[in-house]
Design a protein around this motif. Structure first.
Motif, PDB file in Angstrom:
ATOM      1  N   LEU A  26      50.177  53.709  40.910  1.00  0.00           N
ATOM      2  CA  LEU A  26      49.216  54.725  40.462  1.00  0.00           C
ATOM      3  C   LEU A  26      49.570  55.259  39.076  1.00  0.00           C
ATOM      4  N   ARG A  27      50.856  55.303  38.756  1.00  0.00           N
ATOM      5  CA  ARG A  27      51.289  55.765  37.429  1.00  0.00           C
ATOM      6  C   ARG A  27      51.136  54.686  36.355  1.00  0.00           C
ATOM      7  N   ASN A  28      51.218  53.416  36.728  1.00  0.00           N
ATOM      8  CA  ASN A  28      51.332  52.341  35.740  1.00  0.00           C
ATOM      9  C   ASN A  28      50.155  51.376  35.663  1.00  0.00           C
ATOM     10  N   LEU A  29      49.227  51.474  36.575  1.00  0.00           N
ATOM     11  CA  LEU A  29      48.100  50.546  36.607  1.00  0.00           C
ATOM     12  C   LEU A  29      46.812  51.363  36.635  1.00  0.00           C
ATOM     13  N   PRO A  30      45.797  50.976  35.859  1.00  0.00           N
ATOM     14  CA  PRO A  30      44.540  51.743  35.860  1.00  0.00           C
ATOM     15  C   PRO A  30      43.754  51.504  37.160  1.00  0.00           C
ATOM     16  N   ILE A  31      44.069  52.263  38.190  1.00  0.00           N
ATOM     17  CA  ILE A  31      43.455  52.102  39.510  1.00  0.00           C
ATOM     18  C   ILE A  31      42.010  52.590  39.471  1.00  0.00           C
ATOM     19  N   GLU A  32      41.096  51.768  39.976  1.00  0.00           N
ATOM     20  CA  GLU A  32      39.679  52.116  40.000  1.00  0.00           C
ATOM     21  C   GLU A  32      39.258  52.730  41.323  1.00  0.00           C
ATOM     22  N   ASP A  33      39.913  52.296  42.417  1.00  0.00           N
ATOM     23  CA  ASP A  33      39.565  52.816  43.735  1.00  0.00           C
ATOM     24  C   ASP A  33      40.762  52.605  44.647  1.00  0.00           C
ATOM     25  N   GLN A  34      40.774  53.337  45.772  1.00  0.00           N
ATOM     26  CA  GLN A  34      41.857  53.186  46.726  1.00  0.00           C
ATOM     27  C   GLN A  34      41.440  53.694  48.083  1.00  0.00           C
ATOM     28  N   ASP A  35      42.126  53.205  49.110  1.00  0.00           N
ATOM     29  CA  ASP A  35      41.994  53.749  50.452  1.00  0.00           C
ATOM     30  C   ASP A  35      43.398  53.811  51.046  1.00  0.00           C
ATOM     31  N   GLU A  36      43.512  53.935  52.354  1.00  0.00           N
ATOM     32  CA  GLU A  36      44.821  54.114  52.985  1.00  0.00           C
ATOM     33  C   GLU A  36      45.746  52.915  52.795  1.00  0.00           C
ATOM     34  N   THR A  37      45.189  51.718  52.697  1.00  0.00           N
ATOM     35  CA  THR A  37      46.026  50.516  52.640  1.00  0.00           C
ATOM     36  C   THR A  37      45.969  49.751  51.331  1.00  0.00           C
ATOM     37  N   TYR A  47      39.386  40.869  39.186  1.00  0.00           N
ATOM     38  CA  TYR A  47      39.327  41.981  40.109  1.00  0.00           C
ATOM     39  C   TYR A  47      40.617  41.871  40.911  1.00  0.00           C
ATOM     40  N   LEU A  48      41.382  42.943  40.984  1.00  0.00           N
ATOM     41  CA  LEU A  48      42.681  42.938  41.641  1.00  0.00           C
ATOM     42  C   LEU A  48      42.678  43.910  42.804  1.00  0.00           C
ATOM     43  N   ALA A  64      40.456  37.996  42.103  1.00  0.00           N
ATOM     44  CA  ALA A  64      39.166  37.310  42.230  1.00  0.00           C
ATOM     45  C   ALA A  64      38.435  37.323  40.896  1.00  0.00           C
ATOM     46  N   LYS A  65      37.669  36.248  40.684  1.00  0.00           N
ATOM     47  CA  LYS A  65      36.888  36.111  39.449  1.00  0.00           C
ATOM     48  C   LYS A  65      35.613  35.341  39.787  1.00  0.00           C
ATOM     49  N   ALA A  66      34.508  35.746  39.179  1.00  0.00           N
ATOM     50  CA  ALA A  66      33.222  35.105  39.446  1.00  0.00           C
ATOM     51  C   ALA A  66      33.208  33.667  38.939  1.00  0.00           C
ATOM     52  N   LEU A  67      32.573  32.803  39.717  1.00  0.00           N
ATOM     53  CA  LEU A  67      32.305  31.425  39.297  1.00  0.00           C
ATOM     54  C   LEU A  67      30.863  31.356  38.808  1.00  0.00           C
ATOM     55  N   LYS A  68      30.612  30.520  37.817  1.00  0.00           N
ATOM     56  CA  LYS A  68      29.259  30.421  37.262  1.00  0.00           C
ATOM     57  C   LYS A  68      28.297  29.726  38.216  1.00  0.00           C
ATOM     58  N   ALA A  69      28.818  28.869  39.076  1.00  0.00           N
ATOM     59  CA  ALA A  69      27.977  28.142  40.028  1.00  0.00           C
ATOM     60  C   ALA A  69      28.728  28.042  41.354  1.00  0.00           C
ATOM     61  N   PRO A  70      27.991  27.814  42.438  1.00  0.00           N
ATOM     62  CA  PRO A  70      28.671  27.639  43.719  1.00  0.00           C
ATOM     63  C   PRO A  70      29.662  26.482  43.662  1.00  0.00           C
ATOM     64  N   CYS A  99      32.667  33.394  44.045  1.00  0.00           N
ATOM     65  CA  CYS A  99      33.888  33.718  43.327  1.00  0.00           C
ATOM     66  C   CYS A  99      35.049  32.813  43.738  1.00  0.00           C
ATOM     67  N   TYR A 100      35.998  32.767  42.844  1.00  0.00           N
ATOM     68  CA  TYR A 100      37.289  32.121  43.072  1.00  0.00           C
ATOM     69  C   TYR A 100      38.270  33.236  43.396  1.00  0.00           C
ATOM     70  N   SER A 101      39.217  32.982  44.288  1.00  0.00           N
ATOM     71  CA  SER A 101      40.248  33.981  44.544  1.00  0.00           C
ATOM     72  C   SER A 101      41.607  33.323  44.731  1.00  0.00           C
ATOM     73  N   TYR A 102      42.614  34.095  44.431  1.00  0.00           N
ATOM     74  CA  TYR A 102      44.002  33.686  44.625  1.00  0.00           C
ATOM     75  C   TYR A 102      44.690  34.816  45.367  1.00  0.00           C
ATOM     76  N   ARG A 103      45.435  34.474  46.389  1.00  0.00           N
ATOM     77  CA  ARG A 103      46.094  35.476  47.221  1.00  0.00           C
ATOM     78  C   ARG A 103      47.565  35.138  47.354  1.00  0.00           C
ATOM     79  N   ALA A 104      48.407  36.137  47.140  1.00  0.00           N
ATOM     80  CA  ALA A 104      49.855  35.956  47.265  1.00  0.00           C
ATOM     81  C   ALA A 104      50.452  37.152  47.992  1.00  0.00           C
TER      82      ALA A 104
END
Length: 137
Positions: A26-37, A47-48, A64-70, A99-104
């Protein structure tokens, strides 16, 4: 092992690590939204979403990032090939939202400082870029 099997001290230690990490973000990243988890932000054209599990303790990155086509059948096959070679996380295409996504997932077994967090995050983004540009080309 379930959450009930952990003694109070270990439950508290895991909760403190997750809370410390969340406050540092919260101090170091420009957080746009949050919930409990989870926390959400934009980072290096992605989009992170960062989620926490105190029980395990884990921190999960989803980029995640938008793809131009399916996703085409070729792209879906490339996604499978990327996952065979990726040891840090997993690549996916979601045709429903385009969209394309990568999860780690990373263990939160010790407190993170901002420098170490960004090292981990930037490695995730580098791997996401590798996957995205391979699929987008």
């Amino acid at each position: 092992m379930t959450h009930c099997d952990l003694n109070q001290a270990e439950q508290g230690r895991r909760r403190e690590i997750a809370e410390h990490t969340r406050k540092m973000l919260l101090r170091n990243l420009p957080i746009e939204d949050q919930d409990e988890t989870s926390l959400t932000a934009s980072y290096r054209d992605y989009y992170l979403q960062i989620s926490f599990s105190e029980l395990h303790p884990l921190m999960v990155f989803c980029l995640a990032k938008a793809l131009k086509a399916p996703g085409s059948p070729r792209q879906l096959q490339l996604t499978n090939e990327l996952n065979l070679r990726s040891i840090l996380g997993s690549h996916a295409i979601n045709n429903e939202v385009g969209c394309y996504s990568y999860r780690a997932t990373h263990w939160l077994d010790t407190e993170l400082d901002a420098k170490r967090f960004y090292e981990i995050l930037d490695r995730c983004v580098d791997e996401a870029d590798r996957g995205f540009y391979k699929l987008a080309s």
